[in-house]
Motif scaffolding. Sequence first.
Motif, PDB file in Angstrom:
ATOM      1  N   GLY A  71       0.835  -1.181  -0.028  1.00 39.97           N
ATOM      2  CA  GLY A  71      -0.169  -0.055  -0.103  1.00 39.97           C
ATOM      3  C   GLY A  71       0.863   1.383  -0.048  1.00 39.97           C
ATOM      4  N   LEU A  72       0.095   2.445   0.383  1.00 40.57           N
ATOM      5  CA  LEU A  72       0.828   3.742   0.222  1.00 40.57           C
ATOM      6  C   LEU A  72       1.836   3.763   1.465  1.00 40.57           C
ATOM      7  CD1 LEU A  72      -2.364   6.074  -0.041  1.00 40.57           C
ATOM      8  CD2 LEU A  72      -0.667   5.099  -1.753  1.00 40.57           C
ATOM      9  N   ILE A  95       1.351  11.783  -1.968  1.00 37.91           N
ATOM     10  CA  ILE A  95       0.450  11.311  -1.387  1.00 37.91           C
ATOM     11  C   ILE A  95      -0.509  12.421  -0.375  1.00 37.91           C
ATOM     12  CG2 ILE A  95      -0.389   9.527   0.566  1.00 37.91           C
ATOM     13  CD1 ILE A  95       1.871   7.967  -0.484  1.00 37.91           C
ATOM     14  N   LYS A  99      -4.402  13.283  -0.865  1.00 39.35           N
ATOM     15  CA  LYS A  99      -5.200  13.157   0.299  1.00 39.35           C
ATOM     16  C   LYS A  99      -5.939  14.455   0.603  1.00 39.35           C
ATOM     17  CE  LYS A  99      -3.637   8.908   2.596  1.00 39.35           C
ATOM     18  NZ  LYS A  99      -3.139   8.458   3.478  1.00 39.35           N
ATOM     19  N   TYR A 103      -8.704  12.678  -2.519  1.00 34.15           N
ATOM     20  CA  TYR A 103      -8.493  11.171  -2.800  1.00 34.15           C
ATOM     21  C   TYR A 103      -8.407  10.392  -1.515  1.00 34.15           C
ATOM     22  CZ  TYR A 103      -7.405  12.207  -7.518  1.00 34.15           C
ATOM     23  OH  TYR A 103      -7.267  12.860  -9.049  1.00 34.15           O
ATOM     24  N   ARG A 104      -8.870   9.172  -1.428  1.00 37.63           N
ATOM     25  CA  ARG A 104      -9.057   8.435  -0.231  1.00 37.63           C
ATOM     26  C   ARG A 104      -8.354   7.082  -0.513  1.00 37.63           C
ATOM     27  NH1 ARG A 104     -13.674  10.643  -1.589  1.00 37.63           N
ATOM     28  NH2 ARG A 104     -14.377   8.310  -2.808  1.00 37.63           N
ATOM     29  N   GLU A 105      -7.332   6.530   0.344  1.00 36.25           N
ATOM     30  CA  GLU A 105      -6.589   5.551   0.253  1.00 36.25           C
ATOM     31  C   GLU A 105      -7.553   4.310   0.301  1.00 36.25           C
ATOM     32  OE1 GLU A 105      -3.013   3.055   2.697  1.00 36.25           O
ATOM     33  OE2 GLU A 105      -3.621   5.133   3.157  1.00 36.25           O
ATOM     34  N   LEU A 109      -6.996   5.963  -4.357  1.00 40.08           N
ATOM     35  CA  LEU A 109      -5.608   6.071  -4.395  1.00 40.08           C
ATOM     36  C   LEU A 109      -4.930   4.672  -3.854  1.00 40.08           C
ATOM     37  CD1 LEU A 109      -3.357   8.224  -4.277  1.00 40.08           C
ATOM     38  CD2 LEU A 109      -3.836   8.941  -2.097  1.00 40.08           C
ATOM     39  N   GLU A 110      -4.243   4.343  -4.901  1.00 40.47           N
ATOM     40  CA  GLU A 110      -3.604   2.893  -4.416  1.00 40.47           C
ATOM     41  C   GLU A 110      -2.168   3.193  -4.826  1.00 40.47           C
ATOM     42  OE1 GLU A 110      -5.206   0.107  -3.341  1.00 40.47           O
ATOM     43  OE2 GLU A 110      -7.299   0.911  -3.496  1.00 40.47           O
TER      44      GLU A 110
END
Length: 135
Positions: A71-72, A95, A99, A103-105, A109-110
Amino acid sequence: CLRVERSSLHPSWEGGLLWMSLSKLCASSVNSLLRHVGSAPFGLKNDWLSHFLTRPDGDDPEGIRVRPVEGLEGIAFLEPSGFVRPFSYVFGPVISALKASGYREGEDLEAATYDWRLAPALLQQRDQFFERMAE
C-alpha cells in the motif's frame, strides 16, 4: 520499501523496515565485525546487506524473509519515523497533496508495491505479482 518478515540473524528486526535504518546498519556492522574477527576476508560480513540478497530463483536466503511493504505506506517514505524521515521521502508529499485534494486510500488512491530486487519473471513466479495486479 522492504519489511523484514523473518530473520534468524536478527529476530528483533522482524516486522521492521530494512531500507534506511541507520540503527540496523550501524549495529549490524559492529556485530558482524566482532563476530568475524579472524575469519576469511571474503565472507559477507554485514548482516544488514545479507537481508537484501536473493537466491537466483528469487527466494530469500535461508532464515530470512523480506517482502515489500504493501500500500501507500510502502511508497511514502523509506524511513517513516525519526530524524531521517524528512530526507527519505519518495511519494510522501504527493500522497499528502492527493489526500488533501479529496483522494481516499483504498478507494481511488492505491500503490502497487513490488520487490525491486527481483526481475519481472521472478516477481510473477514467487509472488504472482501480475496476476494479483490484474484482480
